[in-house]
Structure formats: structure tokens, C-alpha cells
Write an enzyme that holds these catalytic residues in place. Structure first.
Site, PDB file in Angstrom:
ATOM      1  N   ASP A  31      14.532  -9.292  17.472  1.00  0.00           N
ATOM      2  CA  ASP A  31      15.830  -8.609  17.364  1.00  0.00           C
ATOM      3  C   ASP A  31      15.905  -7.915  16.018  1.00  0.00           C
ATOM      4  OD1 ASP A  31      18.771  -8.116  17.280  1.00  0.00           O
ATOM      5  OD2 ASP A  31      18.741  -9.397  19.062  1.00  0.00           O
ATOM      6  N   ASN A  32      16.530  -6.739  15.977  1.00  0.00           N
ATOM      7  CA  ASN A  32      16.729  -6.079  14.679  1.00  0.00           C
ATOM      8  C   ASN A  32      18.153  -6.274  14.169  1.00  0.00           C
ATOM      9  OD1 ASN A  32      18.195  -4.424  16.330  1.00  0.00           O
ATOM     10  ND2 ASN A  32      17.241  -2.504  15.689  1.00  0.00           N
ATOM     11  N   THR A  35      23.259  -5.156  16.610  1.00  0.00           N
ATOM     12  CA  THR A  35      24.551  -5.637  17.140  1.00  0.00           C
ATOM     13  C   THR A  35      24.524  -7.149  17.379  1.00  0.00           C
ATOM     14  OG1 THR A  35      23.836  -5.110  19.395  1.00  0.00           O
ATOM     15  CG2 THR A  35      25.143  -3.443  18.244  1.00  0.00           C
ATOM     16  N   ASP A  56      12.352  -4.080  14.919  1.00  0.00           N
ATOM     17  CA  ASP A  56      12.875  -3.063  15.828  1.00  0.00           C
ATOM     18  C   ASP A  56      11.834  -2.840  16.928  1.00  0.00           C
ATOM     19  OD1 ASP A  56      13.661  -0.696  17.067  1.00  0.00           O
ATOM     20  OD2 ASP A  56      14.455   0.150  15.210  1.00  0.00           O
ATOM     21  N   SER A  79      19.482  -3.548  23.402  1.00  0.00           N
ATOM     22  CA  SER A  79      20.208  -2.275  23.335  1.00  0.00           C
ATOM     23  C   SER A  79      21.642  -2.578  22.916  1.00  0.00           C
ATOM     24  CB  SER A  79      20.251  -1.605  24.724  1.00  0.00           C
ATOM     25  OG  SER A  79      21.183  -0.544  24.727  1.00  0.00           O
ATOM     26  N   ALA A 118      16.780  -4.915  31.361  1.00  0.00           N
ATOM     27  CA  ALA A 118      18.226  -5.043  31.600  1.00  0.00           C
ATOM     28  C   ALA A 118      18.841  -3.658  31.694  1.00  0.00           C
ATOM     29  CB  ALA A 118      18.867  -5.845  30.470  1.00  0.00           C
ATOM     30  N   TYR A 149      24.326   5.871  26.341  1.00  0.00           N
ATOM     31  CA  TYR A 149      24.019   4.572  26.954  1.00  0.00           C
ATOM     32  C   TYR A 149      23.559   4.761  28.408  1.00  0.00           C
ATOM     33  CZ  TYR A 149      24.812  -0.355  28.294  1.00  0.00           C
ATOM     34  OH  TYR A 149      24.682  -1.650  28.748  1.00  0.00           O
ATOM     35  N   LYS A 153      19.707   4.165  29.820  1.00  0.00           N
ATOM     36  CA  LYS A 153      19.382   3.150  30.832  1.00  0.00           C
ATOM     37  C   LYS A 153      18.754   3.797  32.077  1.00  0.00           C
ATOM     38  CE  LYS A 153      20.911  -0.594  28.732  1.00  0.00           C
ATOM     39  NZ  LYS A 153      20.047  -1.726  28.389  1.00  0.00           N
ATOM     40  N   ARG A 190      34.865  -4.738  24.027  1.00  0.00           N
ATOM     41  CA  ARG A 190      34.895  -4.877  25.484  1.00  0.00           C
ATOM     42  C   ARG A 190      36.188  -5.584  25.885  1.00  0.00           C
ATOM     43  NH1 ARG A 190      28.472  -6.217  26.521  1.00  0.00           N
ATOM     44  NH2 ARG A 190      28.556  -7.132  24.453  1.00  0.00           N
TER      45      ARG A 190
HETATM   46  N1  LIG Z   1      27.110  -7.900  28.614  1.00  0.00           N
HETATM   47  C1  LIG Z   1      27.248  -7.089  29.628  1.00  0.00           C
HETATM   48  O1  LIG Z   1      28.302  -7.109  30.307  1.00  0.00           O
HETATM   49  C2  LIG Z   1      26.152  -6.123  30.021  1.00  0.00           C
HETATM   50  C3  LIG Z   1      26.372  -5.291  31.136  1.00  0.00           C
HETATM   51  C4  LIG Z   1      25.365  -4.416  31.498  1.00  0.00           C
HETATM   52  C5  LIG Z   1      24.153  -4.393  30.833  1.00  0.00           C
HETATM   53  N2  LIG Z   1      23.971  -5.212  29.758  1.00  0.00           N
HETATM   54  C6  LIG Z   1      22.681  -5.111  29.051  1.00  0.00           C
HETATM   55  O2  LIG Z   1      22.219  -6.396  28.663  1.00  0.00           O
HETATM   56  C7  LIG Z   1      21.587  -6.325  27.377  1.00  0.00           C
HETATM   57  C8  LIG Z   1      22.240  -7.311  26.428  1.00  0.00           C
HETATM   58  O3  LIG Z   1      23.625  -6.982  26.278  1.00  0.00           O
HETATM   59  P1  LIG Z   1      24.608  -7.859  25.377  1.00  0.00           P
HETATM   60  O4  LIG Z   1      25.932  -7.791  26.012  1.00  0.00           O
HETATM   61  O5  LIG Z   1      23.997  -9.157  25.125  1.00  0.00           O
HETATM   62  O6  LIG Z   1      24.656  -6.967  24.058  1.00  0.00           O
HETATM   63  P2  LIG Z   1      24.425  -7.384  22.519  1.00  0.00           P
HETATM   64  O7  LIG Z   1      24.727  -6.183  21.712  1.00  0.00           O
HETATM   65  O8  LIG Z   1      25.131  -8.643  22.212  1.00  0.00           O
HETATM   66  O9  LIG Z   1      22.860  -7.695  22.493  1.00  0.00           O
HETATM   67  C9  LIG Z   1      21.877  -6.707  22.365  1.00  0.00           C
HETATM   68  C10 LIG Z   1      20.873  -7.192  21.329  1.00  0.00           C
HETATM   69  O10 LIG Z   1      19.822  -6.236  21.228  1.00  0.00           O
HETATM   70  C11 LIG Z   1      19.515  -6.072  19.850  1.00  0.00           C
HETATM   71  N3  LIG Z   1      18.880  -4.755  19.689  1.00  0.00           N
HETATM   72  C12 LIG Z   1      19.416  -3.538  19.941  1.00  0.00           C
HETATM   73  N4  LIG Z   1      18.534  -2.558  19.677  1.00  0.00           N
HETATM   74  C13 LIG Z   1      17.391  -3.179  19.260  1.00  0.00           C
HETATM   75  C14 LIG Z   1      16.126  -2.717  18.832  1.00  0.00           C
HETATM   76  N5  LIG Z   1      15.832  -1.412  18.787  1.00  0.00           N
HETATM   77  N6  LIG Z   1      15.185  -3.626  18.469  1.00  0.00           N
HETATM   78  C15 LIG Z   1      15.458  -4.955  18.505  1.00  0.00           C
HETATM   79  N7  LIG Z   1      16.647  -5.448  18.903  1.00  0.00           N
HETATM   80  C16 LIG Z   1      17.605  -4.571  19.271  1.00  0.00           C
HETATM   81  C17 LIG Z   1      20.854  -6.204  19.141  1.00  0.00           C
HETATM   82  O11 LIG Z   1      20.755  -6.485  17.772  1.00  0.00           O
HETATM   83  C18 LIG Z   1      21.486  -7.342  19.941  1.00  0.00           C
HETATM   84  O12 LIG Z   1      21.148  -8.599  19.406  1.00  0.00           O
HETATM   85  C19 LIG Z   1      21.698  -4.875  26.909  1.00  0.00           C
HETATM   86  O13 LIG Z   1      20.499  -4.200  27.222  1.00  0.00           O
HETATM   87  C20 LIG Z   1      22.827  -4.325  27.755  1.00  0.00           C
HETATM   88  O14 LIG Z   1      22.687  -2.944  27.967  1.00  0.00           O
HETATM   89  C21 LIG Z   1      24.942  -6.068  29.333  1.00  0.00           C
END
Ligand SMILES: NC(=O)c1ccc[n+]([C@@H]2O[C@H](COP(=O)([O-])OP(=O)(O)OC[C@H]3O[C@@H](n4cnc5c(N)ncnc54)[C@H](O)[C@@H]3O)[C@@H](O)[C@H]2O)c1
Length: 316
Positions: A31-32, A35, A56, A79, A118, A149, A153, A190
Site C-alpha cells: 500500500d502507498n 487513502t 506504489d 485505488s 476489484a 474513477y 475501472k 461516502r
Molecule cells: N468500498 C466500496 O464500497 C467499493 C465499491 C466498489 C469498488 N470498490 C473498490 O475496492 C477497492 C478498495 O476500496 P476501499 O473502499 O477499501 O478504498 P480505500 O481507499 O479504503 O482503499 C484503497 C487502498 O488502496 C491504496 N492505494 C491506492 N492507490 C495505490 C497505489 N497506487 N499503490 C498502492 N496502494 C494504493 C490506498 O492507500 C488504500 O489503502 C478499490 O479498488 C475500490 O475501487 C470499493
């Protein structure tokens, strides 16, 4: 015991996934922290079957490092995911869905590893079909504020499918619908954290639009069970995962107010640009092919999430 990379493992969903996977596997969380938070995985750092690497996924260093370590499976959860985050980091979001996704696919290719990516209900855009089945191609504005976004995706799904066709990589694609639970950030924008934090603070709950837009909310443990079932399955085409119990945003606001015993009012704001009016997954494919279904009802899931947010309200 398999060696599994969870990219984005310090985020909301990724950290819950690490919790489950580490029970039977060696997990490398990459993880970078753009977020995510190390706090989400701090309880795992002393586990000998868990490694954390701050990198990253778009970088050459990341690819070089992991090309030398044997990997069996990859979950690509990396992401920015909330509208507040991807509007703040539009380029990083596009790079994660393109360069980052490609790096992980190349790792899957060289290690003959299976990769699950994902994706999201957002690839359906503002849907003209309801509920959304996997065969629906979507209605997306390619240059709108959400396009960084949605299109990232869509590209990720396309390149993942190309690696299957061209290189026979073993792929899994999940389209995740709104998921909630502990470890979401109170400030991530959200609707679930927004409403809960506003209700806990006694502030008005902000509804964008007239409250008639619909959403369906899936509790995180159900989602994680679905991700693992999909990874273990032989389904290499996209699968929706989410809770099909659809509610209007106004109904949802009222449910939260009653669970928090809040006397907050509701404040209506103009609808957000390109915000989908309806969203509800058709999960018949997941039910039939994965034997998966949701188990946690909204009141139970929201109550657990409220307890978590109560413990964070003065921290975030
Ligand atoms: N939570 C939801 O409702 C939901 C819905 C649809 C899709 N998703 C997908 O599920 C995944 C996780 O979502 P989440 O809700 O946990 O979001 P989140 O932001 O909590 O987690 C995403 C993680 O990815 C890391 N990250 C981002 N870019 C990076 C990179 N270039 N290199 C390394 N790490 C990186 C962030 O630091 C973070 O820890 C995402 O891909 C998101 O698009 C989530």
C-alpha cells in the site's frame, strides 16, 4: 499455504481481506497509503505470516521487487475509492487503474498466479437498466468529474480481459457495489460515514438531491466472503457482489437517525453531477456460480459500524 499479495491492503476493504486471508496464507500487504492507514493493519504487523510493504503499485521498484518473490495469488484492491478521494487524486486514480493494474497483471503472468481485480458498480455509470446485471455495458460520461474513477475501472477490466485472451492469465473480476463497515474513514465522503458522523454529532444529515435516489449497502464481512469465494471459483468473467436490498437515500437517512437515536434534521443540497439515480446489483450470477449470498442485515451491519465510529469520532 499460498503467498498472496493484497494490493491496497491498508485500506477499508483490503484490511478486512488481509484479516481473513492471513488465517490460512502468507499475506503481503502492499500500500502507498494514499487513502489507507497503517492503523487498519497494525494488529497484523506482529503476525509472522503477514508482511507490510509501503510501495506504489504503479512503480518500477514495485514490479522489480515482486518479480523476484514467488507469488501464488494477487488481490488488486488498490485505488482511491470514495468520490472525495478520487476527485482529489484523479491522476493517481487513473494511474492505479492502468499502470498499477498492468504491473500486477505482469506479476500474475510471470508467476502464473491467479489475479482478482476489484472493479465497481460505477462502471455501469448512471444505469439505464435496473437492477444491473453483468451483461449491461453501462452509461458513463467519459469526461465528467467521476470519469477518472469509472474509466480507470473500465480500462482495468479491459486490460485484465486482454491478459486472459492474449496470455491466458487466470483472472477474476469483481464488480463491488456500495460496501460499508468498520475502518471506513469518518471523513471519506461516502454516504454511510457521512450520515453516521452527522447523526452522532447531532448535525443535519446532508442529502444530495431530493432523497429519492436509491442505493443498496453491503456489510464488509459479506463482501470479503464473496471476494474469497470468487477467487477460489472457476468464474473468469465479471461478477457483481453487493446487497440487493434497495433503499432510497431518505429511507436510509431515517434508519441511521433511529439507530443512533439522533434528533438531527435533514438538509437537502443540489444533486451531485453524474451521481447515479439508482443502484442495485443483480446478484443471481454470484448466488448460482459461487453459492454466495449476503448474511448481515442492514440494522445489524449499521449498528456495528456506529459502534466503530463512536470509538473514532474524536480521532478522525
Ligand atoms: N468500498 C466500496 O464500497 C467499493 C465499491 C466498489 C469498488 N470498490 C473498490 O475496492 C477497492 C478498495 O476500496 P476501499 O473502499 O477499501 O478504498 P480505500 O481507499 O479504503 O482503499 C484503497 C487502498 O488502496 C491504496 N492505494 C491506492 N492507490 C495505490 C497505489 N497506487 N499503490 C498502492 N496502494 C494504493 C490506498 O492507500 C488504500 O489503502 C478499490 O479498488 C475500490 O475501487 C470499493
Amino acid at each position: 499455504m499460498k503467498t498472496i499479495i493484497v494490493a491496497g491492503g491498508a485500506g477499508f476493504l483490503g484490511s478486512h481481506l488481509c484479516d481473513e486471508l492471513v488465517k490460512e496464507n502468507k499475506v503481503i500487504c502492499v500500500d502507498n497509503l494514499i487513502t489507507g492507514f497503517k492503523d487498519n493493519i497494525k494488529h497484523l504487523l506482529s503476525n509472522r505470516y503477514f508482511d507490510y510493504v509501503q510501495m506504489d503499485i504503479c512503480s518500477k521498484e514495485f514490479f522489480d521487487k515482486f518479480s523476484k518473490i514467488k507469488i501464488d495469488r494477487i488481490y488488486n484492491m488498490a485505488s482511491p475509492a470514495s468520490p472525495v478521494d478520487y476527485v482529489e487524486y484523479p491522476i493517481e486514480t487513473l494511474m492505479a487503474g492502468s499502470m498499477g493494474a498492468k504491473n500486477l497483471l505482469d506479476l500474475a503472468l510471470i508467476h502464473k498466479a491467479r489475479i482478482l481485480v476489484a472493479s465497481t458498480s460505477e462502471i455501469y455509470g448512471d444505469p439505464l437498466e435496473h437492477p444491473q446485471k453483468e451483461e449491461y455495458w453501462g452509461n458513463v460520461n467519459p469526461i465528467g468529474v467521476r470519469s477518472c474513477y469509472d474509466e480507470a475501472k473500465r480500462f482495468m477490466e479491459a486490460i485484465t480481459s486482454a491478459y486472459k485472451r492474449k496470455h491466458n492469465v487466470s483472472i477474476r473480476i469483481v464488480r463491488i457495489f456500495n460496501t460499508y463497515g468498520p475502518r471506513m474513514r469518518l471523513t471519506d465522503g461516502r454516504v454511510v460515514p457521512n450520515f453516521i458522523s452527522q447523526a452522532l454529532k447531532g448535525e443535519p444529515l446532508t442529502i444530495y438531491g431530493d432523497g429519492s435516489y436509491t442505493r443498496s449497502f453491503c456489510y464488509v464481512s459479506d463482501l470479503v466472503a464473496g471476494l474469497m469465494a470468487l477467487m477460489d471459483s472457476d468464474v473468469d468473467t465479471p461478477v457483481n457482489l453487493g446487497n440487493p436490498e434497495e433503499r432510497t437515500i431518505l429511507e436510509f437517512a431515517k434508519t441511521i437517525m433511529s439507530l443512533v437515536s439522533s434528533k438531527s434534521s435533514i438538509k437537502y443540497m443540489p444533486a451531485l453531477p453524474d451521481d447515479p439515480k439508482k443502484r442495485c446489483p443483480d446478484i443471481s450470477k454470484a448466488k448460482k456460480l459461487l453459492g454466495w449470498n449476503t448474511r448481515i442485515d442492514l440494522k445489524t451491519g449499521i449498528s456495528k459500524t456506529i459502534d466503530y465510529f463512536k470509538s473514532r469520532i474524536n480521532v478522525d
